[in-house]
Design a protein around this motif. Structure first.
Motif, short mmCIF file in Angstrom:
data_model
loop_
_atom_site.label_atom_id
_atom_site.label_comp_id
_atom_site.label_asym_id
_atom_site.label_seq_id
_atom_site.Cartn_x
_atom_site.Cartn_y
_atom_site.Cartn_z
N GLY A 166 0.81 -1.22 0.00
CA GLY A 166 0.00 0.00 0.00
C GLY A 166 0.84 1.26 0.00
N GLY A 167 1.89 1.27 0.81
CA GLY A 167 2.75 2.46 0.86
C GLY A 167 3.46 2.71 -0.45
N MET A 168 3.87 1.63 -1.11
CA MET A 168 4.56 1.77 -2.40
C MET A 168 3.58 2.27 -3.47
SD MET A 168 6.73 -1.77 -2.10
CE MET A 168 7.64 -1.68 -3.64
N ARG A 169 2.35 1.81 -3.43
CA ARG A 169 1.36 2.29 -4.40
C ARG A 169 1.10 3.78 -4.22
NH1 ARG A 169 -3.20 -2.50 -3.83
NH2 ARG A 169 -1.76 -4.25 -4.13
N PHE A 191 -2.55 10.06 2.58
CA PHE A 191 -1.86 9.04 3.38
C PHE A 191 -2.80 8.34 4.37
CE2 PHE A 191 1.94 12.14 3.01
CZ PHE A 191 2.12 11.78 1.69
N SER A 192 -4.07 8.67 4.36
CA SER A 192 -4.96 8.19 5.42
C SER A 192 -5.22 6.68 5.35
CB SER A 192 -6.29 8.94 5.37
OG SER A 192 -6.96 8.68 4.15
N ALA A 193 -5.01 6.05 4.18
CA ALA A 193 -5.27 4.61 4.06
C ALA A 193 -4.06 3.77 4.48
CB ALA A 193 -5.66 4.28 2.62
N LEU A 194 -2.98 4.42 4.88
CA LEU A 194 -1.74 3.71 5.19
C LEU A 194 -1.64 3.39 6.67
CD1 LEU A 194 0.71 5.89 3.05
CD2 LEU A 194 -0.45 3.77 2.37
N ASP A 195 -0.90 2.32 6.97
CA ASP A 195 -0.61 1.99 8.37
C ASP A 195 0.25 3.09 8.98
OD1 ASP A 195 -1.96 -0.40 8.12
OD2 ASP A 195 -0.16 -1.53 7.56
N PRO A 196 0.17 3.27 10.32
CA PRO A 196 0.86 4.40 10.96
C PRO A 196 2.35 4.49 10.65
CG PRO A 196 -0.69 3.41 12.49
CD PRO A 196 -0.69 2.54 11.27
N LEU A 197 3.07 3.37 10.69
CA LEU A 197 4.51 3.44 10.46
C LEU A 197 4.82 3.81 9.01
CD1 LEU A 197 5.86 0.39 12.52
CD2 LEU A 197 5.98 2.82 13.10
N ILE A 198 4.07 3.22 8.08
CA ILE A 198 4.28 3.55 6.67
C ILE A 198 3.88 4.99 6.42
CG2 ILE A 198 3.57 2.98 4.31
CD1 ILE A 198 3.13 0.13 5.24
N ARG A 199 2.82 5.42 7.09
CA ARG A 199 2.34 6.79 6.91
C ARG A 199 3.41 7.80 7.31
NH1 ARG A 199 -3.63 8.49 8.97
NH2 ARG A 199 -3.70 10.62 8.18
N ARG A 200 4.07 7.54 8.43
CA ARG A 200 5.12 8.46 8.87
C ARG A 200 6.30 8.45 7.89
NH1 ARG A 200 6.05 11.33 13.37
NH2 ARG A 200 8.21 11.88 13.84
N GLU A 201 6.60 7.28 7.35
CA GLU A 201 7.69 7.18 6.39
C GLU A 201 7.38 8.00 5.14
OE1 GLU A 201 9.35 3.73 3.41
OE2 GLU A 201 8.79 3.14 5.44
N ILE A 202 6.13 7.92 4.66
CA ILE A 202 5.75 8.68 3.47
C ILE A 202 5.73 10.18 3.79
CG2 ILE A 202 3.98 9.03 1.73
CD1 ILE A 202 5.35 6.39 1.48
#
Length: 423
Positions: A166-169, A191-202
């Motif tokens: 999801g984060g890569m998409r 970024f709202s559909a992303l998991d918290p850790l991936i969200r912070r990375e993005i």
């Protein structure tokens, strides 16, 4: 000129929209103004400007009107009333062909749910806007690959979207907007559909890209922490209206009303407030060319044990302690050169968060020095000032700033200074 300017913007769904606008313009609450009308007000009297290179965050709960607002900024929705200007061009008056051209040239959009075409490769998705614009395939590929490089997906260029997380998409969606080469990015709950850790990375990646590219970004979110982290300025929406616009610090420390105060009540203030917001002016700053007699007088007058010293261009050099001043007086020195030390005081930048000041304040013998982006002394932070800032009970009742504890000037320094000045 602002990159984007909105003036008295309304969006009414349903019938008798003009009547709804007239009632709402009088300032009545949304429910009261629309009583008896077959209409729904999504955006009410929105007015703001977005500066070039700024991340402007629109924040609000579900139903506040933020997603409707962003869709009027690129003409996906036509306003009921009001004005939207992009680089000085009135968007609401453009004909369909001119509007499509403006979107291609000026505005890209990153959606919440990726909006990738599953049968096209990552590179083809990233270059899709360029294909629509009619660019040759080699140029599309080159620009798409450069955008994928920026978001760290070069090695996935020939994969299909279902091979990606999801984060890569979401990063492919961002790459598509970057490849289009537009100056303005609209990001709707990106970024709202992303998991918290991936969200912070993005989020981190977006900030890094922004530092490199300087795009103008309008970012929609319902997440307060995300808004505080990303936004240069934040617009808070409620019931279709913008109730406050300001920096994260301004909204946190000076909320416009009780709703905003309640909204930010649980924010970790130490992560938002910065050194610039809690610093105070140093008691005494001297140029390195000043003589030790001047330094001695400064220590005596301010009852402190250290003087902050600057050099050419007002750049901060360090400090001179009472012991060094005394030594310079006894050696009959004419300036402070050679007596400035850097190990007595810790330095931080103006944008250092309060949370990151604790260690520096604890380890520094004297108030921490705050430097601006040119290395000049902007202020100091005594320990008591930091504690006072943290003790602020509520956002609208800032803690008083107390002076740092005075250090008595040594008698022998006073005596030496007196002899030198009378000579």
């Amino acid at each position: 000129m602002s990159a984007l300017a909105v003036q008295s913007l309304y969006k009414i769904f349903g019938n008798r929209a003009d009547e709804a606008v007239r009632r709402l313009a009088d300032g009545a609450p949304r429910a009261e103004a629309l009583a008896g009308l077959p209409a729904t007000a999504a955006v009410v009297d929105a007015t703001f400007e977005v500066r070039p290179g700024e991340i402007f965050v629109v924040m609000g709960l579900s139903g506040s009107g933020k997603s409707t607002l962003i869709r009027m900024l690129n003409g996906l929705l036509r306003p009921t009333s009001g004005s939207v200007r992009v680089d000085g061009v009135e968007l609401t008056s453009l004909k369909p062909a001119a509007l499509r051209k403006l979107r291609r040239d000026k505005i890209s959009m990153v959606f919440q749910h990726f909006a990738l075409m599953p049968h096209r490769t990552v590179a083809e998705n990233a270059g899709y806007a360029l294909e629509v614009a009619g660019l040759p395939k080699p140029e599309r590929r080159e620009r798409a690959m450069e955008a994928l490089r920026m978001v760290g997906l070069t090695e996935w260029a020939d994969n299909l979207p279902h091979d990606l997380s999801g984060g890569m998409r979401q990063r492919v969606g961002l790459a598509r907007a970057l490849a289009a080469g537009t100056d303005i990015l609209l990001m709707d709950e990106a970024f709202s559909a992303l998991d918290p850790l991936i969200r912070r990375e993005i989020q981190d990646q977006l900030l890094e890209l922004q530092a490199e590219l300087g795009k103008t970004i309008i970012f929609i979110t319902h997440d307060l922490n995300e808004a505080m982290r990303l936004g240069d300025r934040i617009a808070v929406m409620r019931d279709g209206r913008i109730v406050q616009i300001g920096t994260a610090e301004e909204i946190l420390t000076d909320p416009a009303n009780g709703y905003v105060a309640q909204f930010v009540a649980d924010v970790d203030r130490t992560r938002i407030l910065t050194a610039a917001s809690v610093m105070e002016k140093p008691h005494q700053v001297l140029d390195v060319g000043a003589g030790p007699r001047v330094a001695a007088k400064a220590l005596r007058d301010t009852q402190t044990s250290v003087v902050y010293v600057t050099g050419p261009g007002k750049r901060f050099l360090g400090t001179v302690t009472e012991d060094e001043v005394l030594r310079a007086l006894r050696e009959n020195r004419t300036n402070l050169d050679g007596h400035v030390v850097t190990d007595q005081v810790r330095t931080v930048t103006e944008d250092t968060s309060v949370a990151d000041l604790f260690a520096d304040c604890a380890e520094s013998r004297h108030p921490v020095a705050v430097l601006d982006d040119r290395g000049r002394l902007a202020g100091v932070i005594p320990r008591i000032t930091l504690l006072s800032a943290l003790a602020s009970a509520t956002p609208d009742e800032p803690a008083p700033v107390e002076p740092s504890p005075a250090a008595p000037a040594p008698a022998d320094l006073d005596a030496a200074a007196g002899k030198e000045m009378s000579a």
